[in-house]
Design a protein around this motif. Structure first.
Motif, PDB file in Angstrom:
ATOM      1  N   UNK A  79       0.788  -1.231   0.000  1.00  4.75           N
ATOM      2  CA  UNK A  79       0.000   0.000   0.000  1.00  4.75           C
ATOM      3  C   UNK A  79       0.823   1.286   0.000  1.00  4.75           C
ATOM      4  N   UNK A  80       2.116   1.210   0.325  1.00  6.65           N
ATOM      5  CA  UNK A  80       2.977   2.377   0.230  1.00  6.65           C
ATOM      6  C   UNK A  80       2.999   3.296   1.430  1.00  6.65           C
ATOM      7  N   UNK A  81       2.054   3.123   2.359  1.00  5.42           N
ATOM      8  CA  UNK A  81       2.041   3.964   3.559  1.00  5.42           C
ATOM      9  C   UNK A  81       1.168   3.287   4.608  1.00  5.42           C
ATOM     10  N   UNK A  82       1.133   3.904   5.787  1.00  3.75           N
ATOM     11  CA  UNK A  82       0.297   3.422   6.884  1.00  3.75           C
ATOM     12  C   UNK A  82      -0.297   4.629   7.596  1.00  3.75           C
ATOM     13  N   UNK A  83      -1.583   4.565   7.899  1.00  8.09           N
ATOM     14  CA  UNK A  83      -2.246   5.671   8.589  1.00  8.09           C
ATOM     15  C   UNK A  83      -2.653   5.325  10.022  1.00  8.09           C
ATOM     16  N   UNK A  84      -3.064   4.075  10.250  1.00  6.60           N
ATOM     17  CA  UNK A  84      -3.544   3.682  11.581  1.00  6.60           C
ATOM     18  C   UNK A  84      -3.071   2.273  11.904  1.00  6.60           C
ATOM     19  N   UNK A  85      -2.624   2.085  13.135  1.00  8.49           N
ATOM     20  CA  UNK A  85      -2.344   0.769  13.692  1.00  8.49           C
ATOM     21  C   UNK A  85      -3.318   0.524  14.838  1.00  8.49           C
ATOM     22  N   UNK A  86      -4.066  -0.582  14.778  1.00  9.37           N
ATOM     23  CA  UNK A  86      -4.919  -0.985  15.898  1.00  9.37           C
ATOM     24  C   UNK A  86      -4.271  -2.198  16.551  1.00  9.37           C
TER      25      UNK A  86
END
Length: 253
Positions: A79-86
């Protein structure tokens, strides 16, 4: 996938709160990375998501650093990036008096609930610091046990108390990099774990009695995760408590 689509990792996504939250995020338009040990259960979670092409499955153990590194590397590759980690993955050992808990059992609960959360947080923060635009959000599955433990749950209470400290430290260390952290403390959402805790006529109370307790639909936890995940990064929800109204917590014991 649209350039505007945000990306979330959900650990422990094979059942319970993790599964419900992953599906809710996917239905809200998120690309979601599902992480757990059971491939078949992860596939069942993916089957409930509306856009399978926006779902990535990564099989691994939350306590193994090499598996966690692979999880985050796979996320960036796809996906090239990360916005949220749960950080949701967790475990609960059999209730026992503190002086009867085997060391291996105590360490297993700490490793899964606390060390696993640390390992994921560490990798997420590295990504959040380096990507453009900089920043991201971490949500930790805490517990009201971090504040008021149940009888005979020393390992779980210690682990979740540690998660609370880690949540606060993450929010502080991340502040300069537009990284924020939330702990969601959940009481008696109706999952497999909660159902097991209610087995045998109810839950063990502080006075040693066993009584049935109120529960609530896990979808309300999932809706909470989606809401917090969607907040702008200049907003922090440090802690959020959601529990069944008829569950003893305030003043329990």
């Amino acid at each position: 996938m649209s350039a505007d689509t945000k990306v979330a990792i959900v650990t422990g996504a094979s059942s319970g709160i993790g599964k419900a939250s992953a599906v809710a995020l996917a239905k809200a338009g998120w690309a979601v990375v599902l992480f757990a040990r059971r491939a078949d259960a992860l596939k069942a979670t993916r089957a409930q998501c509306p856009k399978p092409e926006q779902i990535l499955l990564v099989i691994g153990d939350i306590t193994r650093e090499e598996d966690i590194k692979r999880l985050f590397e796979s996320t960036l590759q796809r996906f090239g990036r990360l916005d949220v980690l749960f950080n949701n993955a967790g475990s609960f050992n059999k209730a026992a008096p503190l002086d009867e808990i085997p060391l291996v059992s105590f360490q297993s609960v700490i490793d899964t609930n606390l060390t696993g959360t640390f390992l994921c947080t560490k990798e997420a923060m590295r990504i959040f610091k380096s990507q453009k635009p900089q920043g991201g959000r971490i949500i930790n599955n805490g517990s009201i046990a971090a504040y008021m433990p149940r009888l005979h749950t020393a390992a779980y209470a210690a682990a979740k108390g540690g998660v609370l400290g880690l949540t606060r430290a993450t929010a502080l260390d991340g502040r300069a990099f537009n990284i924020t952290c939330t702990q969601v403390d959940i009481g008696n959402a109706l999952t497999e774990m909660a159902a097991a805790n209610q087995g045998g006529g109810g839950a063990l109370q502080a006075d040693g009695s066993v009584k049935p307790e109120g529960t609530f639909d896990v979808k309300h936890v999932a809706d909470t995760i989606v809401h917090i995940a969607g907040l702008p990064l200049d907003v922090t929800v440090l802690t959020f408590t959601i529990l069944a109204t008829q569950m003893p917590f305030v003043g329990r014991g």
